[in-house]
Motif scaffolding. Sequence first.
Motif, PDB file in Angstrom:
ATOM      1  N   UNK A   1       0.471  -0.778  -0.076  1.00 14.70           N
ATOM      2  CA  UNK A   1       0.026  -0.008   0.080  1.00 14.70           C
ATOM      3  C   UNK A   1       0.571   1.064   0.342  1.00 14.70           C
TER       4      UNK A   1
ATOM      5  N   UNK B   1       3.841   1.400  -1.217  1.00 16.26           N
ATOM      6  CA  UNK B   1       4.980   1.844  -2.688  1.00 16.26           C
ATOM      7  C   UNK B   1       3.900   2.108  -3.344  1.00 16.26           C
ATOM      8  N   UNK B   2       2.436   2.122  -3.147  1.00 14.67           N
ATOM      9  CA  UNK B   2       1.216   2.804  -4.369  1.00 14.67           C
ATOM     10  C   UNK B   2       0.884   4.076  -4.323  1.00 14.67           C
ATOM     11  N   UNK B   3       1.227   3.996  -2.145  1.00 10.18           N
ATOM     12  CA  UNK B   3       1.394   5.514  -2.457  1.00 10.18           C
ATOM     13  C   UNK B   3       1.758   6.792  -3.236  1.00 10.18           C
TER      14      UNK B   3
ATOM     15  N   UNK C   1       3.301   5.703  -5.686  1.00  8.44           N
ATOM     16  CA  UNK C   1       3.177   5.575  -7.542  1.00  8.44           C
ATOM     17  C   UNK C   1       1.900   6.551  -7.397  1.00  8.44           C
TER      18      UNK C   1
END
Lengths: 336, 336
Positions: B261, B263-265, B267
């Motif tokens: 989560x 890492x996606x934030x 990105x």
Amino acid sequence: MVTSRRIVLAARPEGAVQLSNFRTEEVELPPVQDGQFLVGGNFLSLDPYMRGRMDDRKSYAAPVPVGGVMEGEIIGTVLESRHPGYSVGEKVAGRLGWQSHAITDGAGMVKLDDRFKPLSTAVGVLGMPGLTAYSGLLTLGKPKPGETVVVAAATGPVGSLVGQIAKIYGARAVGIAGGPEKCAYALEELGFDAMIDHRSPTFAQELAAACPNGIDVYFELVGGAILQAVLPLLNNFARVPVCGLIAQYDGAPSEGVDNLPAAMRIVLSRSVMMRGFIVGEYWDQRPKFLDEVSQWIAEGKVKFREDIVQGLDNAPEAFMGMLKGKNFGKMVVAID
Amino acid sequence: MVTSRRIVLAARPEGAVQLSNFRTEEVELPPVQDGQFLVGGNFLSLDPYMRGRMDDRKSYAAPVPVGGVMEGEIIGTVLESRHPGYSVGEKVAGRLGWQSHAITDGAGMVKLDDRFKPLSTAVGVLGMPGLTAYSGLLTLGKPKPGETVVVAAATGPVGSLVGQIAKIYGARAVGIAGGPEKCAYALEELGFDAMIDHRSPTFAQELAAACPNGIDVYFELVGGAILQAVLPLLNNFARVPVCGLIAQYDGAPSEGVDNLPAAMRIVLSRSVMMRGFIVGEYWDQRPKFLDEVSQWIAEGKVKFREDIVQGLDNAPEAFMGMLKGKNFGKMVVAID
């Protein structure tokens, strides 16, 4: 003197947003100066990105300061003008914040012509959410005929347009939404090929069954458990435009298994492209977007749905509901 | 009759690769047919991607079957030819596997001209690893003057060329490697601007200090803890070509915090682009790559280092060492 009723950030949220994070204020506006005009708000747009602005975290945009007016886009009417480009009575839209009245010099404002019917479409299917879906899907997702496009929040303003444009481009559109009513609407009205209810205990299996040829484009709006179910289904050369992570916005760090290594293995072994984006990057596509999408609406190829709440004072509660998926269609506040 | 000595996959690894995963066999080759030629191997290339072929997992390439010859590229000499395009004595390279001799119809083989000095460069700086670095960095990473490019395994064949090409393009090159000897070599010989030892207990802080303006390009070869240290430093519009995950290849799922989560934030909030790739996608860049990189070598702008092990029978142990970072430079086996 004109009084503006406004909603400010009273305190940063810790976890889920609460009513106590907001405060309503009334402020007397100064006189309109040369080169400025006064806008009276008709509609306020509520959008998931606003949750991010409530946190103080490194991002593409500065956070709303504590005590500052909540950020957001308004549709309004010019009530007074000392600006040569704007006349009283014109309809405009721009990021004037959660408030009933505002003075602006026109920076970042757009005029709304007859294409915006009803006017609220200027913050929905023909506004920022629509351009987000259009530019993100076509520029980054690049759907091809016969490919499978998956999007969650499929009855919201972004997801619904992603699915419908995917269909126009000849792809198979698989949507995800919460509850049977939204799923039925997306299947019957929006023309999705399949809809999966993310509340189902067998959600991941149902998604796999609805994507027998894998997933070529996953338009990411939610993150969390839905992303986990999507990752194993991604095809070689799949594209993942990352537009939002609404399921994670309130989230504390998740304990348990670290899912990042497995996600990276999928990115590597299947040549997957992931790309975060914000609509501002594609602002230059707006004229083409407005032409095409308003044409598609006129032809019945694109449908849209709005969820309009009455009264600025109800904006915080409507916003909190939207973050939990309680809205059904584009969330708009009609300012009294 | 010609006998080929070959190393086959005896059993799929569970966790770290062990010697028992390999078996040496000797096989009599059939006579060379019309349209075929016999290659005697001079060098076998050992590369991290081979670890992935040992597992039975959905990927861009089929796994090596149990009992099958280990996949890999060989540099060899044509010993016998009934193929109109190949003459005895010519030097060739291609994916003939971990073996001393092989018969081929020429599919996927390339001829090696005078540019390959020494010949082993054909599987190193002027071979697949070199093209991987060149195409992945320039096509996906797109370094610009003044930007910061970070790469781990910085003394290996891919990482060392990534750093040196980044410098040629005017970027700042920050490398990561294991141990002071490799770090000193990369600083002094390869011209990296900064080197961080990933064994240091303060690795993440040192990396941050070496990237005062953040990271614009992270060429991903390792994953795991190094990726974790890189993610918070990524700039807006950072590019992450994902080429390898050597730190994860043996890995069981990691318990603890779920890092996906967050890492996606990153990105999302920084408009980061991540893209898995394999060199085959950019094979059409090979002529330009060979021209440019051999020119850079001649001009002293690109240096390379090889770690040559004697004897095919030592390939499994050398391969296991490479996966743990014990090699210093491109790992090559000189076939007896």
